[in-house]
Design a protein around this motif. Structure first.
Motif, PDB file in Angstrom:
ATOM      1  N   LYS A  52     -14.189  -0.453   1.035  1.00 10.27           N
ATOM      2  CA  LYS A  52     -13.543   0.129   2.210  1.00 10.27           C
ATOM      3  C   LYS A  52     -12.020   0.052   2.108  1.00 10.27           C
ATOM      4  O   LYS A  52     -11.315   0.851   2.722  1.00 10.27           O
ATOM      5  N   ALA A  53     -11.535  -0.924   1.341  1.00  9.16           N
ATOM      6  CA  ALA A  53     -10.085  -1.125   1.238  1.00  9.16           C
ATOM      7  C   ALA A  53      -9.469  -0.333   0.087  1.00  9.16           C
ATOM      8  O   ALA A  53      -8.307  -0.556  -0.255  1.00  9.16           O
ATOM      9  N   ALA A  54     -10.230   0.595  -0.512  1.00  7.04           N
ATOM     10  CA  ALA A  54      -9.724   1.343  -1.671  1.00  7.04           C
ATOM     11  C   ALA A  54      -8.457   2.112  -1.336  1.00  7.04           C
ATOM     12  O   ALA A  54      -7.522   2.175  -2.134  1.00  7.04           O
ATOM     13  N   THR A  55      -8.396   2.693  -0.126  1.00 10.37           N
ATOM     14  CA  THR A  55      -7.208   3.454   0.272  1.00 10.37           C
ATOM     15  C   THR A  55      -5.977   2.567   0.343  1.00 10.37           C
ATOM     16  O   THR A  55      -4.880   2.952  -0.082  1.00 10.37           O
ATOM     17  N   GLY A  56      -6.138   1.360   0.868  1.00  8.91           N
ATOM     18  CA  GLY A  56      -5.028   0.412   0.929  1.00  8.91           C
ATOM     19  C   GLY A  56      -4.516   0.051  -0.452  1.00  8.91           C
ATOM     20  O   GLY A  56      -3.300  -0.037  -0.674  1.00  8.91           O
ATOM     21  N   MET A  57      -5.448  -0.148  -1.392  1.00  4.41           N
ATOM     22  CA  MET A  57      -5.054  -0.488  -2.763  1.00  4.41           C
ATOM     23  C   MET A  57      -4.306   0.666  -3.416  1.00  4.41           C
ATOM     24  O   MET A  57      -3.293   0.477  -4.087  1.00  4.41           O
ATOM     25  N   VAL A  58      -4.815   1.889  -3.218  1.00  6.12           N
ATOM     26  CA  VAL A  58      -4.167   3.070  -3.800  1.00  6.12           C
ATOM     27  C   VAL A  58      -2.766   3.245  -3.225  1.00  6.12           C
ATOM     28  O   VAL A  58      -1.805   3.537  -3.956  1.00  6.12           O
ATOM     29  N   GLY A  59      -2.624   3.047  -1.908  1.00  8.78           N
ATOM     30  CA  GLY A  59      -1.313   3.184  -1.285  1.00  8.78           C
ATOM     31  C   GLY A  59      -0.318   2.174  -1.827  1.00  8.78           C
ATOM     32  O   GLY A  59       0.833   2.517  -2.126  1.00  8.78           O
ATOM     33  N   SER A  60      -0.733   0.914  -1.987  1.00 10.80           N
ATOM     34  CA  SER A  60       0.160  -0.124  -2.509  1.00 10.80           C
ATOM     35  C   SER A  60       0.513   0.128  -3.967  1.00 10.80           C
ATOM     36  O   SER A  60       1.672  -0.031  -4.372  1.00 10.80           O
ATOM     37  N   LEU A  61      -0.472   0.528  -4.767  1.00 11.22           N
ATOM     38  CA  LEU A  61      -0.203   0.821  -6.178  1.00 11.22           C
ATOM     39  C   LEU A  61       0.739   2.012  -6.317  1.00 11.22           C
ATOM     40  O   LEU A  61       1.656   2.003  -7.156  1.00 11.22           O
TER      41      LEU A  61
END
Length: 608
Positions: free
Chosen positions: A360-369
């Motif tokens: 579920k947190a994939a979007t957060g990881m992509v945004g930070s990366l």
């Protein structure tokens, strides 16, 4: 049964949270006896041993399956080390840290497999909150800055890396503020506000653009902006077209405004990228060598400004950078186009893995990366150890968790601990060497060179890949009457640094040895490396005057007088006064000899 399962989950989470925060705590370490950067490195050596040992039983208990991204990371590491060996450009400290960063990636892969991502994300958000509070305390005068010229640095040595650390955590904080449960949403919102309070004060344009990119991904995904914009465009084509033009003009105006905010700095970075392109053209496949950007750049910039007359604006913004201020440019320059393609493949693979992840947190990881990589286009995060640790964590989280072979995973982590053991243990001697160097710098700055030269000689085997140490050691040898030995040390420093002062000292050594052609070459190279500096021309004119090359001395002195210094000071004014005196004295002496010669000729004519 459920209670036991929950207890195991939280115990696993606490272990993961602790180890993640321990590695991220590299950013917080300060030690005046070592200096900001070096203190973080030796703390990292200590904590990676703990994390490496802990991962061996974790890998046996909960193994993970190796992904394509993991293989690409190993391939990139193998190519870089092979290229290092092939080009003969190994720098022990930098190469050792690179190997340990690869190990850190796999440590984070194991940690993100062992417990849900929420635990590692909690450690990330907490570290961001600590840095943000640290920065606010500096702004209000409660804690000191780590740099004399900037009031806001956090635990870093200047605002650049500090803003990069914060901006990589900002999109993740925004994501949890929008999507988490009530308590987590409130805590994430507090951290988000802290980050937003500090980031504008860093005045880092790269961080601002990175924040827009990373948060844009989060907001776009949360509000389904792509689908809505597509629907609006299909339904209201004319209005959408006009709105697109307006947005384009607004973005263009914003970018121009950001450029004008620090125009000279932006022009300087553009020059760095331009000169770096000449290095890529001359070393397209293998690059100039890992860790050798600065030395190769100094040579390239000297060749660039000596080849033909360049615009005055470029001369004014030229400097002696340690990095390319663009990690993609620096990777290409140091390890070639092959290395860049491998790195880009890793990045693309990470985004694809996160996109197909069930997390579920994939979007957060992509945004930070994404925010981190945008920042990397304008700064040097891969040259700052805490930011490298942060990057490996963001990268490792992109691959979905899948169970794998216990034996394969356990054996891999057992062997993975070997480089940790050989590179990170036994660093006490090098740590003490850095501390002794720091204490010796007191006497060096007091110009007590006879005392320091023997101590620097003892430190040389441990610090011979540090350009600042080599420069100081070379100066000590020069000031104690050992010009030939000094130049041997300074040649090593020149391969690792773009500082023209190295060439200046070498030129003075050649001048002491009456090797005037070599001295001329060294002073000219220093002048071309950073053409807005007056000191190389000053030394060159003095050398010409000493060696009897009066025409060249006058021409060089006049050239110096015509140049406008980048930063006017009492030193530049004194140099100009000396050059005016040199011209007057030289012309007066020349006229005197001319009159004497004329008198001799007249006397001889009368006698005849």
């Amino acid at each position: 049964m459920q209670l036991r399962k929950n207890l195991n989950l939280y115990l696993s989470g606490i272990v993961v949270f602790t180890l993640t925060l321990l590695l991220l705590s590299t950013a917080f370490v300060l030690d005046e006896s070592l200096g900001n950067r070096v203190a973080k490195i030796f703390w990292f050596y200590k904590v990676i041993i703990v994390a490496g040992i802990a991962c061996i039983p974790l890998a046996w208990k909960r193994p993970f399956r190796f992904s394509l991204l993991d293989l690409l990371v190993l391939l990139y590491a193998g190519y870089t080390l092979f290229n290092d060996h092939y080009t003969g450009s190994i720098t022990p400290t930098r190469t050792g840290l690179f190997i340990l960063i690869i190990v850190t990636y796999f440590i984070f892969r194991q940690l993100t497999t062992f417990a849900p991502l929420g635990f590692t994300h909690t450690a990330l958000l907490l570290s961001g909150a600590i840095e943000a509070i640290w920065g606010l305390a500096q702004l209000y005068g409660f804690t000191p800055s780590q740099h004399s010229r900037f009031e806001l640095t956090g635990s870093f040595f200047n605002p650049g890396p500090y803003s990069g650390f914060l901006v990589a955590i900002l999109p993740l904080a925004l994501y949890y503020t929008l999507t988490a449960c009530r308590i987590a949403r409130i805590l994430s919102g507090v951290i988000l506000v802290l980050l937003l309070l500090v980031l504008p004060a860093t005045l880092s344009r790269g961080a601002w653009l990175a924040a827009i990119a990373g948060c844009g991904i989060i907001l776009g995904n949360y509000f389904h902006l792509y689908k809505r914009l597509k629907f609006l465009f299909q339904k209201h084509r004319l209005a959408s077209f006009i709105a697109t033009i307006c947005i384009f003009l607004l973005v263009t105006g914003t970018l121009i405004g950001i450029y004008q905010l620090k125009k000279e700095s932006a022009d300087g970075r553009r020059l760095i990228w331009k000169v770096s392109s000449t290095l890529v053209a001359s070393h397209p496949a293998t690059g100039v060598g890992f860790g050798h950007f600065a030395g190769a750049y100094g040579e390239a910039q000297a060749a660039y400004f000596s080849a033909t007359e360049r615009p005055a604006g470029e001369e004014l913004v030229a400097d002696a950078p340690e990095t390319a201020f663009n990690e993609f440019v620096q990777i290409t320059t140091e390890i070639g186009i092959i290395g860049l393609l491998l790195f880009l493949t890793i990045i693309i693979g990470a985004f694809k893995a996160a996109r197909h992840s069930n997390s579920k947190a994939a979007t957060g990881m992509v945004g930070s990366l994404a925010a981190f990589l945008v920042f990397a286009c304008f700064s040097y995060p891969f040259n700052v150890l805490p930011l490298l640790v942060l990057f490996t964590l963001l990268l490792a989280q992109c691959t979905p968790m899948q169970p794998g072979s216990r034996w394969l995973s356990g054996i891999f982590y057992t062997f993975l601990f070997l480089p940790v053991y050989f590179l990170a243990t036994g660093q006490q001697e090098r740590e003490q060497a850095y501390k002794r160097w720091k204490s010796e710098q007191i006497y060096f700055n007091m110009q007590i060179f006879e005392r320091t030269v023997d101590n620097y000689k003892k430190l040389y085997p441990l610090l011979k890949d540090q350009p600042a140490f080599l420069f100081e050691y070379g100066q000590c040898l020069s000031r104690t009457g050992q010009p030939e030995a000094s130049n041997l040390i300074l040649e090593e420093a020149a391969r690792l640094s773009a500082d023209p002062m190295i060439r200046n000292i070498m030129g003075k050594n050649y001048q002491t040895m009456k090797q005037y052609p070599q001295a001329e070459s060294a002073f000219l190279k220093a002048s071309h490396m950073v053409p807005n500096r007056l000191y190389p021309l000053y030394l060159l004119a003095k050398m010409y005057h000493e060696s009897g090359q009066t025409d060249k001395a006058i021409a060089t002195a006049r050239l110096l007088l015509e140049k406008a210094p980048k930063v006017p000071s009492s030193a530049t004014e004194e140099m100009k006064r000396d050059m005016q005196k040199l011209i007057r004295d030289t012309l007066h002496l020349t006229n005197y000899f001319k009159i004497e010669c004329d008198n001799v000729e007249d006397k001889n004519t009368i006698e005849i």
